[in-house]
Design an enzyme around this catalytic site. Structure first.
Site, PDB file in Angstrom:
ATOM      1  N   LYS A  78      -8.164  10.574 -48.017  1.00  5.50           N
ATOM      2  CA  LYS A  78      -8.158  12.047 -47.925  1.00  5.50           C
ATOM      3  C   LYS A  78      -6.939  12.538 -47.141  1.00  5.50           C
ATOM      4  O   LYS A  78      -6.404  13.604 -47.434  1.00  5.50           O
ATOM      5  CB  LYS A  78      -9.453  12.564 -47.289  1.00  5.50           C
ATOM      6  CG  LYS A  78     -10.698  12.384 -48.139  1.00  5.50           C
ATOM      7  CD  LYS A  78     -10.604  13.059 -49.495  1.00  5.50           C
ATOM      8  CE  LYS A  78     -11.931  13.084 -50.238  1.00  5.50           C
ATOM      9  NZ  LYS A  78     -11.771  13.452 -51.655  1.00  5.50           N
TER      10      LYS A  78
ATOM     11  N   TYR B 286     -16.719   6.427 -43.052  1.00  5.01           N
ATOM     12  CA  TYR B 286     -15.921   7.081 -44.111  1.00  5.01           C
ATOM     13  C   TYR B 286     -14.673   6.246 -44.421  1.00  5.01           C
ATOM     14  O   TYR B 286     -14.145   6.270 -45.525  1.00  5.01           O
ATOM     15  CB  TYR B 286     -15.556   8.512 -43.677  1.00  5.01           C
ATOM     16  CG  TYR B 286     -15.230   9.430 -44.832  1.00  5.01           C
ATOM     17  CD1 TYR B 286     -16.141   9.647 -45.865  1.00  5.01           C
ATOM     18  CD2 TYR B 286     -14.013  10.093 -44.895  1.00  5.01           C
ATOM     19  CE1 TYR B 286     -15.843  10.491 -46.925  1.00  5.01           C
ATOM     20  CE2 TYR B 286     -13.704  10.938 -45.945  1.00  5.01           C
ATOM     21  CZ  TYR B 286     -14.632  11.135 -46.963  1.00  5.01           C
ATOM     22  OH  TYR B 286     -14.314  11.976 -48.005  1.00  5.01           O
TER      23      TYR B 286
HETATM   24  P1  NAP Z   1     -19.698  13.496 -57.397  1.00 10.03           P
HETATM   25  O1  NAP Z   1     -20.585  14.458 -58.042  1.00 10.03           O
HETATM   26  O2  NAP Z   1     -20.110  12.072 -57.394  1.00 10.03           O
HETATM   27  O3  NAP Z   1     -18.224  13.671 -57.990  1.00 10.03           O
HETATM   28  C1  NAP Z   1     -17.215  12.682 -57.887  1.00 10.03           C
HETATM   29  C2  NAP Z   1     -16.598  12.597 -59.245  1.00 10.03           C
HETATM   30  O4  NAP Z   1     -15.460  11.703 -59.267  1.00 10.03           O
HETATM   31  C3  NAP Z   1     -17.586  12.070 -60.287  1.00 10.03           C
HETATM   32  O5  NAP Z   1     -17.610  12.929 -61.396  1.00 10.03           O
HETATM   33  C4  NAP Z   1     -16.987  10.722 -60.616  1.00 10.03           C
HETATM   34  O6  NAP Z   1     -17.356  10.211 -61.866  1.00 10.03           O
HETATM   35  C5  NAP Z   1     -15.505  11.062 -60.519  1.00 10.03           C
HETATM   36  N1  NAP Z   1     -14.687   9.870 -60.683  1.00 10.03           N
HETATM   37  C6  NAP Z   1     -14.774   8.670 -60.027  1.00 10.03           C
HETATM   38  N2  NAP Z   1     -13.914   7.797 -60.568  1.00 10.03           N
HETATM   39  C7  NAP Z   1     -13.256   8.440 -61.558  1.00 10.03           C
HETATM   40  C8  NAP Z   1     -12.259   8.068 -62.492  1.00 10.03           C
HETATM   41  N3  NAP Z   1     -11.731   6.838 -62.513  1.00 10.03           N
HETATM   42  N4  NAP Z   1     -11.816   8.999 -63.392  1.00 10.03           N
HETATM   43  C9  NAP Z   1     -12.320  10.234 -63.396  1.00 10.03           C
HETATM   44  N5  NAP Z   1     -13.280  10.651 -62.542  1.00 10.03           N
HETATM   45  C10 NAP Z   1     -13.743   9.757 -61.639  1.00 10.03           C
HETATM   46  O7  NAP Z   1     -19.497  13.855 -55.843  1.00 10.03           O
HETATM   47  P2  NAP Z   1     -18.856  15.136 -55.100  1.00 10.03           P
HETATM   48  O8  NAP Z   1     -19.360  15.040 -53.712  1.00 10.03           O
HETATM   49  O9  NAP Z   1     -19.106  16.359 -55.888  1.00 10.03           O
HETATM   50  O10 NAP Z   1     -17.306  14.787 -55.070  1.00 10.03           O
HETATM   51  C11 NAP Z   1     -16.291  15.650 -55.560  1.00 10.03           C
HETATM   52  C12 NAP Z   1     -15.124  15.698 -54.588  1.00 10.03           C
HETATM   53  O11 NAP Z   1     -15.541  16.356 -53.401  1.00 10.03           O
HETATM   54  C13 NAP Z   1     -14.593  14.338 -54.165  1.00 10.03           C
HETATM   55  O12 NAP Z   1     -13.190  14.398 -54.033  1.00 10.03           O
HETATM   56  C14 NAP Z   1     -15.237  14.167 -52.794  1.00 10.03           C
HETATM   57  O13 NAP Z   1     -14.537  13.254 -51.967  1.00 10.03           O
HETATM   58  C15 NAP Z   1     -15.127  15.583 -52.294  1.00 10.03           C
HETATM   59  N6  NAP Z   1     -15.936  15.932 -51.118  1.00 10.03           N
HETATM   60  C16 NAP Z   1     -17.273  15.659 -51.102  1.00 10.03           C
HETATM   61  C17 NAP Z   1     -18.018  15.999 -49.983  1.00 10.03           C
HETATM   62  C18 NAP Z   1     -19.497  15.698 -49.920  1.00 10.03           C
HETATM   63  O14 NAP Z   1     -20.051  15.649 -48.828  1.00 10.03           O
HETATM   64  N7  NAP Z   1     -20.172  15.503 -51.044  1.00 10.03           N
HETATM   65  C19 NAP Z   1     -17.417  16.623 -48.882  1.00 10.03           C
HETATM   66  C20 NAP Z   1     -16.052  16.892 -48.945  1.00 10.03           C
HETATM   67  C21 NAP Z   1     -15.314  16.536 -50.066  1.00 10.03           C
HETATM   68  P3  NAP Z   1     -18.363   8.919 -61.854  1.00 10.03           P
HETATM   69  O15 NAP Z   1     -19.667   9.410 -61.327  1.00 10.03           O
HETATM   70  O16 NAP Z   1     -18.410   8.467 -63.261  1.00 10.03           O
HETATM   71  O17 NAP Z   1     -17.757   7.876 -60.961  1.00 10.03           O
END
Ligand code: NAP
Length: 265
Positions: A162, A155
């Site tokens: 984070k 990570y």
């Molecule tokens: P996700 O669907 O890939 O969402 C991440 C989002 O961030 C995407 O829409 C992505 O767009 C956007 N992003 C990246 N660069 C950007 C930019 N320059 N401007 C605006 N948006 C941008 O994955 P997710 O897992 O749902 O992630 C959402 C949040 O949850 C994140 O903060 C992640 O760290 C957190 N989280 C995830 C998990 C897990 O296991 N999945 C666990 C805990 C926390 P693009 O696709 O165009 O890059």
């Protein structure tokens, strides 16, 4: 009557139907919020627009959070459409794949800056740009992960980002508290999304999680959506600067063993 009836809620970070932002959007819709959706780039428009239609969302705007001018324009457009905003969800993170598979000490300067800019500074920038348009009692929230406080293999720089995001949550909550605006973070257990696919060894970690967490279950985007409703609603009126774990209890266990290991099998 829904818990978010009459509230204007903006969700940043919708990429597809697996996104945590989609779980949150659907839960907000169920609870009666007026929705706005923002996504990162033109490439996503084709995927995001049909999702927005599914929830009857008419405000769908592209915003690359690395660009101050785009953030400013997005905030102005939102104010024009909604008047005041009650809920702002930051569900955005990025780190290059290289940074999420090799040792942390090999993190590049550029990779470090990028991860911090997109995954941390963007929350600060959004809070600042939207401040003039936030209602009193507004709720801001972001998404974080346990890799901020303990090492989660691979990570790496995202764990460091984070940690900064959670700290930013507390500083923003302190500054915005006198305006009665709340800022919280949801720390979600691992979920199979586009962002997660970039983390080396995610599959195994995902499986181990369900074996070791007290509730013995993985977390879904629906689980996160329901917790986001709580943080967005007036039910959480006196909660700010907090990290709410939605992780089947995983973070509470110090020594993690599977049932088989516990039984000595
Ligand atoms: P996700 O669907 O890939 O969402 C991440 C989002 O961030 C995407 O829409 C992505 O767009 C956007 N992003 C990246 N660069 C950007 C930019 N320059 N401007 C605006 N948006 C941008 O994955 P997710 O897992 O749902 O992630 C959402 C949040 O949850 C994140 O903060 C992640 O760290 C957190 N989280 C995830 C998990 C897990 O296991 N999945 C666990 C805990 C926390 P693009 O696709 O165009 O890059």
């Amino acid at each position: 009557m829904g818990l978010l009836e009459g509230k204007n809620a903006l969700v940043f970070g919708l990429a597809n139907e697996r996104s945590i932002a989609w779980g949150i959007t659907q839960a907000f819709k169920r609870e009666g919020a007026n929705l706005g959706i923002s996504y990162a780039g033109e490439m996503l428009e084709k995927r995001v627009k049909p999702l927005a239609e599914q929830v009857g969302c008419k405000w769908v705007e592209e915003c690359d959070v690395t660009k101050d001018d785009q953030i400013k324009i997005t905030a102005e457009k939102a104010a024009k459409h909604f008047g005041k905003i009650d809920v702002l969800v930051h569900s955005i993170a990025f780190a290059g794949k290289d940074e999420l598979s090799r040792p942390y000490y090999e993190t590049s300067r550029e990779g470090f800056k990028n991860a911090m800019d997109i995954s941390v500074y963007s929350l600060v920038a959004l809070a600042n740009a939207f401040l003039p348009y936030l209602n009193p009692n507004a709720s801001i929230m972001c998404l974080t992960y346990y890799g901020s406080v303990k090492v989660a293999p691979n990570y790496n720089v995202m764990g460091v980002a984070k940690a900064a995001l959670e700290s930013s949550t507390r500083y923003l909550a302190y500054d915005l508290g006198p305006k009665k605006i709340r800022v919280n973070a949801i720390s979600a257990g691992p979920i199979r999304t586009l962002a997660a696919a970039g983390v080396g060894g995610f599959r195994d970690m995902y499986k181990h999680f369900a074996d070791a967490a007290p509730l013995r279950e993985n977390v879904t985007i629906e689980d996160v959506g329901n917790s986001a409703v709580f943080l967005a609603s007036d039910l959480s009126a006196r909660i700010t600067g907090e990290v709410l774990y939605v992780d089947s209890g995983f973070n509470t266990v110090g020594v993690q063993m599977t049932e088989k290991q516990e039984k000595g099998e």
